[in-house]
Design a protein around this motif. Structure first.
Motif, PDB file in Angstrom:
ATOM      1  N   ILE A 109     -30.159 -13.888 -22.429  1.00 34.73           N
ATOM      2  CA  ILE A 109     -30.113 -13.177 -23.705  1.00 34.73           C
ATOM      3  C   ILE A 109     -31.473 -13.190 -24.385  1.00 34.73           C
ATOM      4  O   ILE A 109     -31.918 -12.187 -24.959  1.00 34.73           O
ATOM      5  N   GLU A 110     -32.169 -14.330 -24.319  1.00 34.42           N
ATOM      6  CA  GLU A 110     -33.498 -14.401 -24.924  1.00 34.42           C
ATOM      7  C   GLU A 110     -34.453 -13.420 -24.250  1.00 34.42           C
ATOM      8  O   GLU A 110     -35.261 -12.768 -24.904  1.00 34.42           O
ATOM      9  N   HIS A 111     -34.340 -13.302 -22.942  1.00 38.07           N
ATOM     10  CA  HIS A 111     -35.263 -12.433 -22.214  1.00 38.07           C
ATOM     11  C   HIS A 111     -34.911 -10.966 -22.405  1.00 38.07           C
ATOM     12  O   HIS A 111     -35.772 -10.149 -22.774  1.00 38.07           O
ATOM     13  N   ASN A 112     -33.664 -10.596 -22.149  1.00 37.81           N
ATOM     14  CA  ASN A 112     -33.285  -9.189 -22.118  1.00 37.81           C
ATOM     15  C   ASN A 112     -33.022  -8.586 -23.487  1.00 37.81           C
ATOM     16  O   ASN A 112     -33.206  -7.382 -23.674  1.00 37.81           O
ATOM     17  N   LEU A 113     -32.571  -9.383 -24.441  1.00 39.61           N
ATOM     18  CA  LEU A 113     -32.249  -8.847 -25.766  1.00 39.61           C
ATOM     19  C   LEU A 113     -33.288  -9.221 -26.809  1.00 39.61           C
ATOM     20  O   LEU A 113     -33.876  -8.352 -27.461  1.00 39.61           O
ATOM     21  N   PHE A 114     -33.554 -10.516 -26.965  1.00 33.83           N
ATOM     22  CA  PHE A 114     -34.552 -10.914 -27.952  1.00 33.83           C
ATOM     23  C   PHE A 114     -35.934 -10.382 -27.576  1.00 33.83           C
ATOM     24  O   PHE A 114     -36.746 -10.072 -28.449  1.00 33.83           O
ATOM     25  N   GLY A 115     -36.197 -10.287 -26.265  1.00 33.27           N
ATOM     26  CA  GLY A 115     -37.455  -9.690 -25.828  1.00 33.27           C
ATOM     27  C   GLY A 115     -37.573  -8.245 -26.274  1.00 33.27           C
ATOM     28  O   GLY A 115     -38.650  -7.785 -26.688  1.00 33.27           O
ATOM     29  N   THR A 116     -36.474  -7.504 -26.211  1.00 30.74           N
ATOM     30  CA  THR A 116     -36.471  -6.126 -26.692  1.00 30.74           C
ATOM     31  C   THR A 116     -36.789  -6.070 -28.173  1.00 30.74           C
ATOM     32  O   THR A 116     -37.545  -5.204 -28.632  1.00 30.74           O
ATOM     33  N   VAL A 117     -36.238  -6.995 -28.940  1.00 23.09           N
ATOM     34  CA  VAL A 117     -36.515  -7.042 -30.378  1.00 23.09           C
ATOM     35  C   VAL A 117     -38.013  -7.228 -30.620  1.00 23.09           C
ATOM     36  O   VAL A 117     -38.613  -6.560 -31.476  1.00 23.09           O
ATOM     37  N   ASN A 118     -38.641  -8.118 -29.867  1.00 22.84           N
ATOM     38  CA  ASN A 118     -40.077  -8.339 -30.040  1.00 22.84           C
ATOM     39  C   ASN A 118     -40.879  -7.080 -29.720  1.00 22.84           C
ATOM     40  O   ASN A 118     -41.854  -6.766 -30.415  1.00 22.84           O
ATOM     41  N   LEU A 119     -40.473  -6.364 -28.690  1.00 23.01           N
ATOM     42  CA  LEU A 119     -41.162  -5.117 -28.365  1.00 23.01           C
ATOM     43  C   LEU A 119     -40.944  -4.056 -29.440  1.00 23.01           C
ATOM     44  O   LEU A 119     -41.855  -3.289 -29.776  1.00 23.01           O
ATOM     45  N   LEU A 120     -39.754  -4.005 -29.984  1.00 22.68           N
ATOM     46  CA  LEU A 120     -39.468  -3.038 -31.047  1.00 22.68           C
ATOM     47  C   LEU A 120     -40.251  -3.364 -32.317  1.00 22.68           C
ATOM     48  O   LEU A 120     -40.698  -2.452 -33.033  1.00 22.68           O
ATOM     49  N   GLU A 121     -40.436  -4.637 -32.601  1.00 23.74           N
ATOM     50  CA  GLU A 121     -41.261  -5.025 -33.736  1.00 23.74           C
ATOM     51  C   GLU A 121     -42.716  -4.610 -33.498  1.00 23.74           C
ATOM     52  O   GLU A 121     -43.418  -4.198 -34.423  1.00 23.74           O
TER      53      GLU A 121
END
Length: 368
Positions: A109-121
């Motif tokens: 979850i940290e890689h696939n979802l939270f990582g997406t959040v960081n890219l979106l930020e």
């Protein structure tokens, strides 16, 4: 250069690719470099996947900047160079991720979802466009697993006499097929990433496109059964490594389509040029389709014809997340983007085989 609209002059665009040293990321990066004169390409990778280091030097020799960074780290994202467009190719791509004992559910979850959040930020800060490479595994598991199939020439096909659920036909699964749980932990992280990406783009005014990809395959894909079944099967057959048909009576009739990552690049360029002003659907299927599909049994026949006989064991025990037939229907992509796969199944298999013949250590390199 205009931001948050379209990229009018694609030749000067600055593109950032996450997971650039993975199979999809590196292949797309190299094809973009060949296709777009003057493009400024960079990317980052955390190099935790076995074999990813092999791609660093290849990319650097092509003039592509490679940074060490982890998509899960906001500070790593803040240190990356400015870009006009981000292509997200970073993910743990296995449907068994988080439940196979090799990675934890939290790591997934940290890689696939939270990582997406960081890219979106990152995109929010730079007003950069965003393309998410998603997956066929966002579609609901239960109706796919319960699909009525018939075996034809060593491969499952939807039973023409059975009533199929909406969004499913002999041409494959469309974007209208349900995405209700369960879809797997992996599928749910990608589905949540899709939703967040669309929300971020709408709220903070930057363009977002979501491409749901079928099985990606080609030379240089790491030979792991959970992430690169075509590469794993061909490399294992050539080296006479153990192979096994799992589930569905142990016959190997389950079917998947395959797509070469090179074929995604023309679509990516069209999406970047359209930007936020594009009127096309934001989510589309991108796959090889029925013409680029085969069963494991048919893949074995192909391997036997090329490399000679090899025994495949049978284990008919059911496994979680298994489905008998998964082909994505890319009609929407063809209609809205005039996009179709260009690389034939035969070419993909030949390419993998040639790579396997020239890289005898490839399976060992791909092991965790």
């Amino acid at each position: 250069m205009p931001r948050a609209r379209g990229i009018e002059h694609i030749h000067n665009v600055k593109i950032l690719i996450s997971g650039i040293c993975g199979f999809a990321g590196s292949t797309i990066a190299l094809r973009l470099k060949e296709s777009v004169p003057g493009v400024q390409l960079s990317g980052f990778d955390n190099f935790i996947r076995p074999g990813s280091e092999q791609n660093r030097d290849v990319l650097k020799r092509a003039g592509i900047r490679v940074h060490h960074g982890d998509v899960r780290s906001a500070s790593d994202m803040a240190a990356l160079p400015e870009a006009d467009w981000v292509i997200d190719a970073a993910a743990n791509p296995s449907v068994l991720a988080g439940v196979d004992g090799e990675t934890s559910s939290r790591q997934l979850i940290e890689h696939n979802l939270f990582g997406t959040v960081n890219l979106l930020e990152y995109c929010k800060s730079h007003k950069a466009g965003f393309t998410l490479l998603s997956t066929s595994r966002v579609y609901a598991l239960k109706p796919l697993a319960a699909m009525k199939v018939k075996s034809v020439d060593g491969a499952f096909r939807p039973d023409p006499k059975a009533k199929l659920p909406p969004g499913l036909s002999a041409q494959g699964v469309t974007e209208d097929f349900p995405t209700s749980a369960p879809v797997s932990l992996y599928g749910s992280t990608k589905l949540a990433s899709e939703l967040l990406a669309l929300e971020y783009g709408d709220t903070f005014d930057f363009p977002v496109w979501v491409n749901r990809c079928g099985v990606l395959a080609g030379a240089g894909q790491f030979g792991r059964p959970d992430q690169g079944i075509f590469s794993f099967w061909i490399n294992s057959w050539l080296r006479k490594r153990p192979l096994k048909y799992l589930g569905f009576g142990g016959r190997g009739f389950q079917v998947r389509d395959c797509l070469h990552p090179n074929d995604i690049v023309p679509l990516l360029l069209k999406q970047m040029q359209a930007g936020r002003l594009g009127k096309q659907p934001r989510i589309i299927n991108v796959s090889g389709g029925t013409g680029n599909s085969m069963s494991l049994r048919q893949l074995s026949d192909w391997c036997a014809a090329r490399f000679g006989p090899h025994r495949v064991a049978a284990d008919g025990a059911a496994r979680p997340f298994d489905i008998p037939w998964m082909i994505l229907d890319s009609t929407l992509a063809a209609k809205n983007w005039d996009w179709r796969p260009e690389t034939s199944l035969k070419h993909v298999l030949d390419e993998i085989a040639r790579h396997a013949e020239h890289n005898p250590e490839w399976l060992d390199l791909s092991l965790p």
